[in-house]
Scaffold this motif. Structure first.
Motif, PDB file in Angstrom:
ATOM      1  N   LEU A 153       7.952   0.045  23.111  1.00 45.88           N
ATOM      2  CA  LEU A 153       8.217  -1.400  23.208  1.00 45.88           C
ATOM      3  C   LEU A 153       9.717  -1.684  23.072  1.00 45.88           C
ATOM      4  O   LEU A 153      10.470  -0.853  22.560  1.00 45.88           O
ATOM      5  CB  LEU A 153       7.469  -2.159  22.096  1.00 45.88           C
ATOM      6  N   ALA A 163       7.276   4.402   8.050  1.00 43.40           N
ATOM      7  CA  ALA A 163       6.147   4.609   7.135  1.00 43.40           C
ATOM      8  C   ALA A 163       4.973   3.711   7.482  1.00 43.40           C
ATOM      9  O   ALA A 163       5.000   2.509   7.192  1.00 43.40           O
ATOM     10  CB  ALA A 163       6.580   4.368   5.689  1.00 43.40           C
ATOM     11  N   VAL A 199       9.332  -8.320  13.361  1.00 45.43           N
ATOM     12  CA  VAL A 199       9.439  -7.665  14.666  1.00 45.43           C
ATOM     13  C   VAL A 199      10.580  -8.340  15.427  1.00 45.43           C
ATOM     14  O   VAL A 199      10.563  -9.554  15.643  1.00 45.43           O
ATOM     15  CB  VAL A 199       8.107  -7.749  15.446  1.00 45.43           C
ATOM     16  N   ILE A 205       6.493   0.902  11.423  1.00 46.49           N
ATOM     17  CA  ILE A 205       7.478   0.039  10.757  1.00 46.49           C
ATOM     18  C   ILE A 205       8.615   0.905  10.214  1.00 46.49           C
ATOM     19  O   ILE A 205       8.364   1.932   9.580  1.00 46.49           O
ATOM     20  CB  ILE A 205       6.822  -0.725   9.581  1.00 46.49           C
ATOM     21  N   VAL A 212       2.951  -9.245   9.219  1.00 42.14           N
ATOM     22  CA  VAL A 212       3.845  -8.895  10.329  1.00 42.14           C
ATOM     23  C   VAL A 212       4.125 -10.156  11.147  1.00 42.14           C
ATOM     24  O   VAL A 212       3.191 -10.792  11.652  1.00 42.14           O
ATOM     25  CB  VAL A 212       3.238  -7.797  11.235  1.00 42.14           C
ATOM     26  N   ARG A 226      11.047  -3.597   7.669  1.00 47.06           N
ATOM     27  CA  ARG A 226      10.627  -4.181   6.383  1.00 47.06           C
ATOM     28  C   ARG A 226      11.497  -3.643   5.257  1.00 47.06           C
ATOM     29  O   ARG A 226      11.790  -2.442   5.207  1.00 47.06           O
ATOM     30  CB  ARG A 226       9.153  -3.822   6.122  1.00 47.06           C
ATOM     31  N   VAL A 274      11.263  -3.716  17.547  1.00 48.89           N
ATOM     32  CA  VAL A 274      11.058  -2.788  16.435  1.00 48.89           C
ATOM     33  C   VAL A 274      10.638  -3.595  15.207  1.00 48.89           C
ATOM     34  O   VAL A 274      11.090  -4.722  15.002  1.00 48.89           O
ATOM     35  CB  VAL A 274      12.333  -1.950  16.153  1.00 48.89           C
ATOM     36  N   ALA A 275       9.754  -3.002  14.410  1.00 48.24           N
ATOM     37  CA  ALA A 275       9.302  -3.654  13.179  1.00 48.24           C
ATOM     38  C   ALA A 275      10.124  -3.129  12.011  1.00 48.24           C
ATOM     39  O   ALA A 275      10.294  -1.911  11.869  1.00 48.24           O
ATOM     40  CB  ALA A 275       7.816  -3.368  12.954  1.00 48.24           C
ATOM     41  N   VAL A 326       0.868  -1.180   0.000  1.00 47.35           N
ATOM     42  CA  VAL A 326       0.000   0.000   0.000  1.00 47.35           C
ATOM     43  C   VAL A 326       0.907   1.234   0.000  1.00 47.35           C
ATOM     44  O   VAL A 326       2.121   1.097   0.149  1.00 47.35           O
ATOM     45  CB  VAL A 326      -0.932   0.024   1.251  1.00 47.35           C
ATOM     46  N   TYR A 327       0.330   2.421  -0.149  1.00 47.74           N
ATOM     47  CA  TYR A 327       1.147   3.642  -0.061  1.00 47.74           C
ATOM     48  C   TYR A 327       1.565   3.869   1.392  1.00 47.74           C
ATOM     49  O   TYR A 327       0.775   3.676   2.322  1.00 47.74           O
ATOM     50  CB  TYR A 327       0.376   4.863  -0.578  1.00 47.74           C
ATOM     51  N   HIS A 373      11.314   1.195   7.414  1.00 43.59           N
ATOM     52  CA  HIS A 373      11.590   0.636   6.092  1.00 43.59           C
ATOM     53  C   HIS A 373      13.068   0.802   5.774  1.00 43.59           C
ATOM     54  O   HIS A 373      13.620   1.896   5.952  1.00 43.59           O
ATOM     55  CB  HIS A 373      10.709   1.314   5.046  1.00 43.59           C
ATOM     56  N   GLU A 424      -1.699  -4.853   3.167  1.00 39.68           N
ATOM     57  CA  GLU A 424      -0.440  -4.605   3.871  1.00 39.68           C
ATOM     58  C   GLU A 424       0.425  -5.856   4.007  1.00 39.68           C
ATOM     59  O   GLU A 424      -0.039  -6.981   3.830  1.00 39.68           O
ATOM     60  CB  GLU A 424      -0.721  -4.031   5.266  1.00 39.68           C
ATOM     61  N   SER A 425       1.662  -5.607   4.434  1.00 38.27           N
ATOM     62  CA  SER A 425       2.613  -6.695   4.654  1.00 38.27           C
ATOM     63  C   SER A 425       2.147  -7.592   5.804  1.00 38.27           C
ATOM     64  O   SER A 425       1.384  -7.178   6.675  1.00 38.27           O
ATOM     65  CB  SER A 425       3.990  -6.117   4.994  1.00 38.27           C
ATOM     66  N   SER A 437       0.436  -7.192  22.202  1.00 40.86           N
ATOM     67  CA  SER A 437       1.802  -7.107  21.697  1.00 40.86           C
ATOM     68  C   SER A 437       1.848  -6.445  20.317  1.00 40.86           C
ATOM     69  O   SER A 437       2.883  -6.086  19.841  1.00 40.86           O
ATOM     70  CB  SER A 437       2.439  -8.492  21.653  1.00 40.86           C
TER      71      SER A 437
HETATM   72  O1  TXA Z   1       2.588  -3.041   4.043  1.00 42.44           O
HETATM   73  C1  TXA Z   1       2.847  -2.388   5.058  1.00 42.44           C
HETATM   74  O2  TXA Z   1       3.265  -2.930   6.107  1.00 42.44           O
HETATM   75  C2  TXA Z   1       2.626  -0.879   5.007  1.00 42.44           C
HETATM   76  C3  TXA Z   1       3.601  -0.287   3.998  1.00 42.44           C
HETATM   77  C4  TXA Z   1       3.541   1.213   3.939  1.00 42.44           C
HETATM   78  O3  TXA Z   1       4.893  -0.739   4.254  1.00 42.44           O
HETATM   79  N1  TXA Z   1       2.775  -0.281   6.290  1.00 42.44           N
HETATM   80  C5  TXA Z   1       1.877  -0.463   7.292  1.00 42.44           C
HETATM   81  O4  TXA Z   1       2.159   0.240   8.459  1.00 42.44           O
HETATM   82  O5  TXA Z   1       0.888  -1.161   7.161  1.00 42.44           O
HETATM   83  P1  TXA Z   1       1.078   0.442   9.619  1.00 42.44           P
HETATM   84  O6  TXA Z   1       1.678   1.430  10.561  1.00 42.44           O
HETATM   85  O7  TXA Z   1      -0.220   0.791   9.034  1.00 42.44           O
HETATM   86  O8  TXA Z   1       1.023  -0.947  10.343  1.00 42.44           O
HETATM   87  C6  TXA Z   1       2.112  -1.351  11.163  1.00 42.44           C
HETATM   88  C7  TXA Z   1       1.766  -2.640  11.862  1.00 42.44           C
HETATM   89  C8  TXA Z   1       0.744  -2.409  12.955  1.00 42.44           C
HETATM   90  O9  TXA Z   1      -0.143  -3.517  12.975  1.00 42.44           O
HETATM   91  C9  TXA Z   1       1.613  -2.367  14.209  1.00 42.44           C
HETATM   92  O10 TXA Z   1       0.921  -2.764  15.365  1.00 42.44           O
HETATM   93  C10 TXA Z   1       2.702  -3.379  13.852  1.00 42.44           C
HETATM   94  O11 TXA Z   1       2.942  -3.156  12.480  1.00 42.44           O
HETATM   95  N2  TXA Z   1       3.934  -3.113  14.615  1.00 42.44           N
HETATM   96  C11 TXA Z   1       4.841  -2.122  14.422  1.00 42.44           C
HETATM   97  N3  TXA Z   1       5.822  -2.183  15.333  1.00 42.44           N
HETATM   98  C12 TXA Z   1       5.562  -3.244  16.120  1.00 42.44           C
HETATM   99  C13 TXA Z   1       6.203  -3.836  17.252  1.00 42.44           C
HETATM  100  N4  TXA Z   1       7.324  -3.333  17.742  1.00 42.44           N
HETATM  101  N5  TXA Z   1       5.624  -4.907  17.818  1.00 42.44           N
HETATM  102  C14 TXA Z   1       4.479  -5.434  17.316  1.00 42.44           C
HETATM  103  N6  TXA Z   1       3.805  -4.920  16.254  1.00 42.44           N
HETATM  104  C15 TXA Z   1       4.347  -3.839  15.670  1.00 42.44           C
END
Ligand code: TXA
Ligand code: MG
Length: 344
Positions: A115, A141, A100, A66, A183, A121, A118-119, A37-38, A68, A180-181, A224
């Motif tokens: 936390l 992003a 993660v 996340i 996770v 990608r 870190v996520a 996605v964007y 990138h 989305e990706s 989490s």
């Molecule tokens: O496809 C994608 O992942 C898109 C594109 C732009 O790369 N990005 C995306 O980001 O969907 P966002 O912020 O909409 O979703 C991030 C996801 C959320 O479900 C968040 O809870 C999880 O990643 N996440 C991020 N950091 C985390 C962490 N430290 N522990 C657990 N979950 C985490």
């Protein structure tokens, strides 16, 4: 005014990538296409820049972002690497997979919502990678939509969702996956935190002990992965999931109640219901699929279309329950969660 720059998505012009990268380096918010996605990008290790993302989206500070990266080397600068991270990255990076991992001290707390993990990608899209490489450091992003709304799969969705809250939108056309990706949490026993473009069965080839994503997120998992605990991906309209057999009846009921009805179907039976006697009243009909990949690619765009057509209700024919449809079912379930009066 937000600036929109078109870019060739398979062979991006370096002039456009340079403009996007220097805007990011100067602390601006830049939306750009990824294969999923964007994304709404900002410098990922600079607290003030990251704070702008939260402000623009209206995103609670408890939802981590996340980072990138443009490869494994940059990922290792922000996360502690492991054998399973190596295995899975070798198999699926670049691509729609977010890992993660335990975080390093250089990652600001605002990115991870405090936390210890870190996520990260490594996206495959040439525009995304080209921009990150030019910035030379991780780009935070999230999806480039207002909090709880539908993720954008085209540049115009970003405009519709965030408007002037973005400084620059790089328009590389529609995203390839449209969802989305996936996770995956590798801080303990591997498990899927968010179903996404990469299926559980593909991941299991490399991570045999990977826990399955449930259709309903258990409380422990929600905690989490805080971004998953609330309503997400919702259009303005009330979204109602209906099985194919009940579609015709639901259609009559909603049109009789003077709702402006959109309908999203995938099966032959669904298509027939959408073409039935109440069909002339419909504000919008979308046939998605036939398979989960095509369905996912077009789903969010269909929901943006429903908003543009000012639908008050969207009837969505329930897709199959198989693993390949897990990400689609997850998003639809969340999108229908705010429905005040579920169809029975
Ligand atoms: O496809 C994608 O992942 C898109 C594109 C732009 O790369 N990005 C995306 O980001 O969907 P966002 O912020 O909409 O979703 C991030 C996801 C959320 O479900 C968040 O809870 C999880 O990643 N996440 C991020 N950091 C985390 C962490 N430290 N522990 C657990 N979950 C985490
Ligand atoms: Mg999002």
């Amino acid at each position: 005014m937000v600036r929109v720059l078109a870019v060739n998505s398979s062979a991006p012009e370096s002039g456009v990538l340079d403009i996007a990268a220097s805007a990011l380096r100067s602390g601006a918010l830049v939306a750009f296409p990824t294969e999923t996605v964007y994304g709404l990008g900002a410098r990922g290790l600079v607290e003030d820049a990251v704070a702008k993302i939260f402000a623009a989206k209206g995103r609670p500070p408890t939802h981590p972002l996340i980072l990138h990266v443009d490869g494994e080397a940059m990922a290792r600068e922000v996360a502690y690497w492991s054998q399973s991270a190596s295995d899975v990255a070798r198999a699926f990076w670049p691509g729609p997979l977010t890992l993660v991992l335990p975080r390093r001290a250089c990652v600001p707390g605002i990115v991870t919502a405090g936390l210890d993990s870190v996520a990260v990608r490594f996206p495959e899209h040439p525009v995304a990678v080209g921009i990150i490489a030019r910035v030379g450091e991780p780009v935070a992003a999230p999806s480039a939509n207002a909090h709880t709304r539908v993720s954008p799969t085209e540049a115009r969705h970003v405009l519709e969702s965030l408007g002037d809250r973005v400084d620059l939108i790089v328009d590389g056309g529609p995203c390839w996956h449209g969802i989305e990706s996936t996770v995956v949490d590798l801080t303990g026993e591997p498990r899927v935190l968010r179903a996404g473009a990469l299926s559980w069965s593909e991941l299991r080839r490399v991570l045999p002990n990977l826990r399955a994503p449930g259709y309903s997120v258990a409380e422990g998992v929600a905690r989490s992965s805080p971004g998953l605990s609330t309503v997400h991906y919702a259009p303005s309209a009330r979204l109602v999931l209906v099985d194919a057999r009940s579609l015709a009846e639901a259609l009559v009921r909603e049109t009789t109640a003077a709702q402006r009805v959109g309908i999203v179907v995938w099966s032959e039976e669904g298509r027939e219901a959408a073409g039935g006697p109440s069909a002339c009243e419909l504000a919008l009909v979308r046939t998605l699929g036939p398979g989960p990949v095509e369905y996912a690619r077009a789903l969010f765009s269909a929901l943006y279309d429903c908003d543009r057509a000012a639908c008050t209700v969207v009837l969505v024919e329930e897709p199959p329950k198989e693993d390949a449809w897990a990400a689609v079912n997850d998003r639809l379930r969340r999108a229908s969660a705010h429905s005040p009066a579920p169809f029975v």
